[in-house]
Design an enzyme around this catalytic site. Sequence first.
Site: not given
Length: 521
Positions: A241, A270, A389
């Site tokens: 991330y 996502d 996700h």
Amino acid sequence: MAKTYTYEEVQQHRSPDSCWVVLYGNVYDVTSFLSEHPGGAKIILQLAGTDATEEYDPIHPPGTLEESLPASAKLGLFDESTLPKSEKSPEETGTTISPAQEQADDSPDNLDECLNLDDIEALATKKISRKAWGYYYSAADDLHSKSLNNTVYSSILMRPRVFVDCTRCDTSTTLLGHKVNVPFYVSPAAMARLGHPDGEAGIAKACGTYGAMQIISNNASQTVEQVVEGKEGQMFGWQLYVQMDRKKSEDMLARIKKLPQIKFICLTLDAPVPGKREHDERTKSGGGVGANLPVRSAVQQGSASTTKPHPEEKSARLEERLEGDDSAGGVGKALFAGTAPDLTWKTTLPWLRKHTDLPIVLKGLQTHEDAYIASLHAPQVKGIILSNHGGRALDTAPPSIHTLLEIRKYCPEVLSRLEVYVDGGIRRGTDVVKALCLGAKGVGLGRSPLFGNGAGGVAGVERVLEILKAETETAMRLLGVEHISQLGPQHVNARAVERDIFDGVGAVGIEKLGLWVRSKL
């Protein structure tokens, strides 16, 4: 001899001038650390005067405490007998908050009785805390995408062949050129230690038993070094991330470079902002984790039920406004602290190229257009994961099998340019086989390993993989297939699902799409 403090004594130190917390049976004075805490002083003050171990432990990898505080901050021991009654699991409190909990009386009581992944989830639901269940079970809004993830595979029918020798069955395959023994892998799902102390390292041990790949979550509750230690023969990916403070991501990529077990970087796309996960957010009440997690984000802050942050405000101004905001989301919301929402094709991949030479797998593609654009970035991008996700970001986003069918219809060449994986809603070995028949190279498991971990630690995750491997073998044999490589679209009838895939204005010819892509890059 170390001094012992009672709960009442610790409770007297709950101010910015004197802030104590209890962690792992010891009392700490964290007053001097308040101004240095990345999540802000207010988050620690919400935990001041309490035993914060349950909130702290699943979020922080071991060693964080020693790195952040001087030895003098440890004041003494804590008398746990003076601690108020701890939070019970949903089953212990009699609170039925899921179908699995409503059927608790009929669900298995041990791993040996678990015959499928639903049984594993039901067993875990009996054992884990409400906050862990809320985080694992939750999905966005009304759970439409999560539900469709689970049910869409039932609309795809198998086409078994007969008079075929099915005595042999080989589930091994290769992912990014590395051999694995099963075509399914553990997706990057965070906070495994919320369910069991074995955590991500325990999941890795189970994966070693079955020769499965594991993608380690960016928000794992153990360090990446702890997860891969002693597992040189296994295949791992690491989820990224990207942080608003790019230096933090760059430093992490430098750490990953030193670990030969990590074979690729999984860049998650996502969830640039968190979805609204109401089951997770409800756990903040009554002392739940959402209200007290010691992390907070300036951009993706608090509950998606609030609209306080104005989108045009600068981050610094947001932090000022949110300092007085008492709203809070659940575990999922807290984990988004600092995550960058400004990633683009034009800027992010070149930046990533400067900081890692590992292959890139893009996670979270949900349209054939984005899959096609990704294919233009080969060979830096080696694979894509079609994912919504787990239904946790945008509700009513399509299940990954819809996107896979879109790719087959509009730009099938993507399947030869990249390795294409799918995740979301896998409950049976037949689901795995159907995805492989339609062109997926691998199939990801998110919640199932977490629930397996909650049901029994390493043994629970091994049971998940054992069940799924056996079901996959059975499906292959009944199709008349010996090797994974032999599976193809001739083995399934997906017409019922094909009728529901996208067929609108955006479905332009590849030549036109290519011109559009070049104009945007």
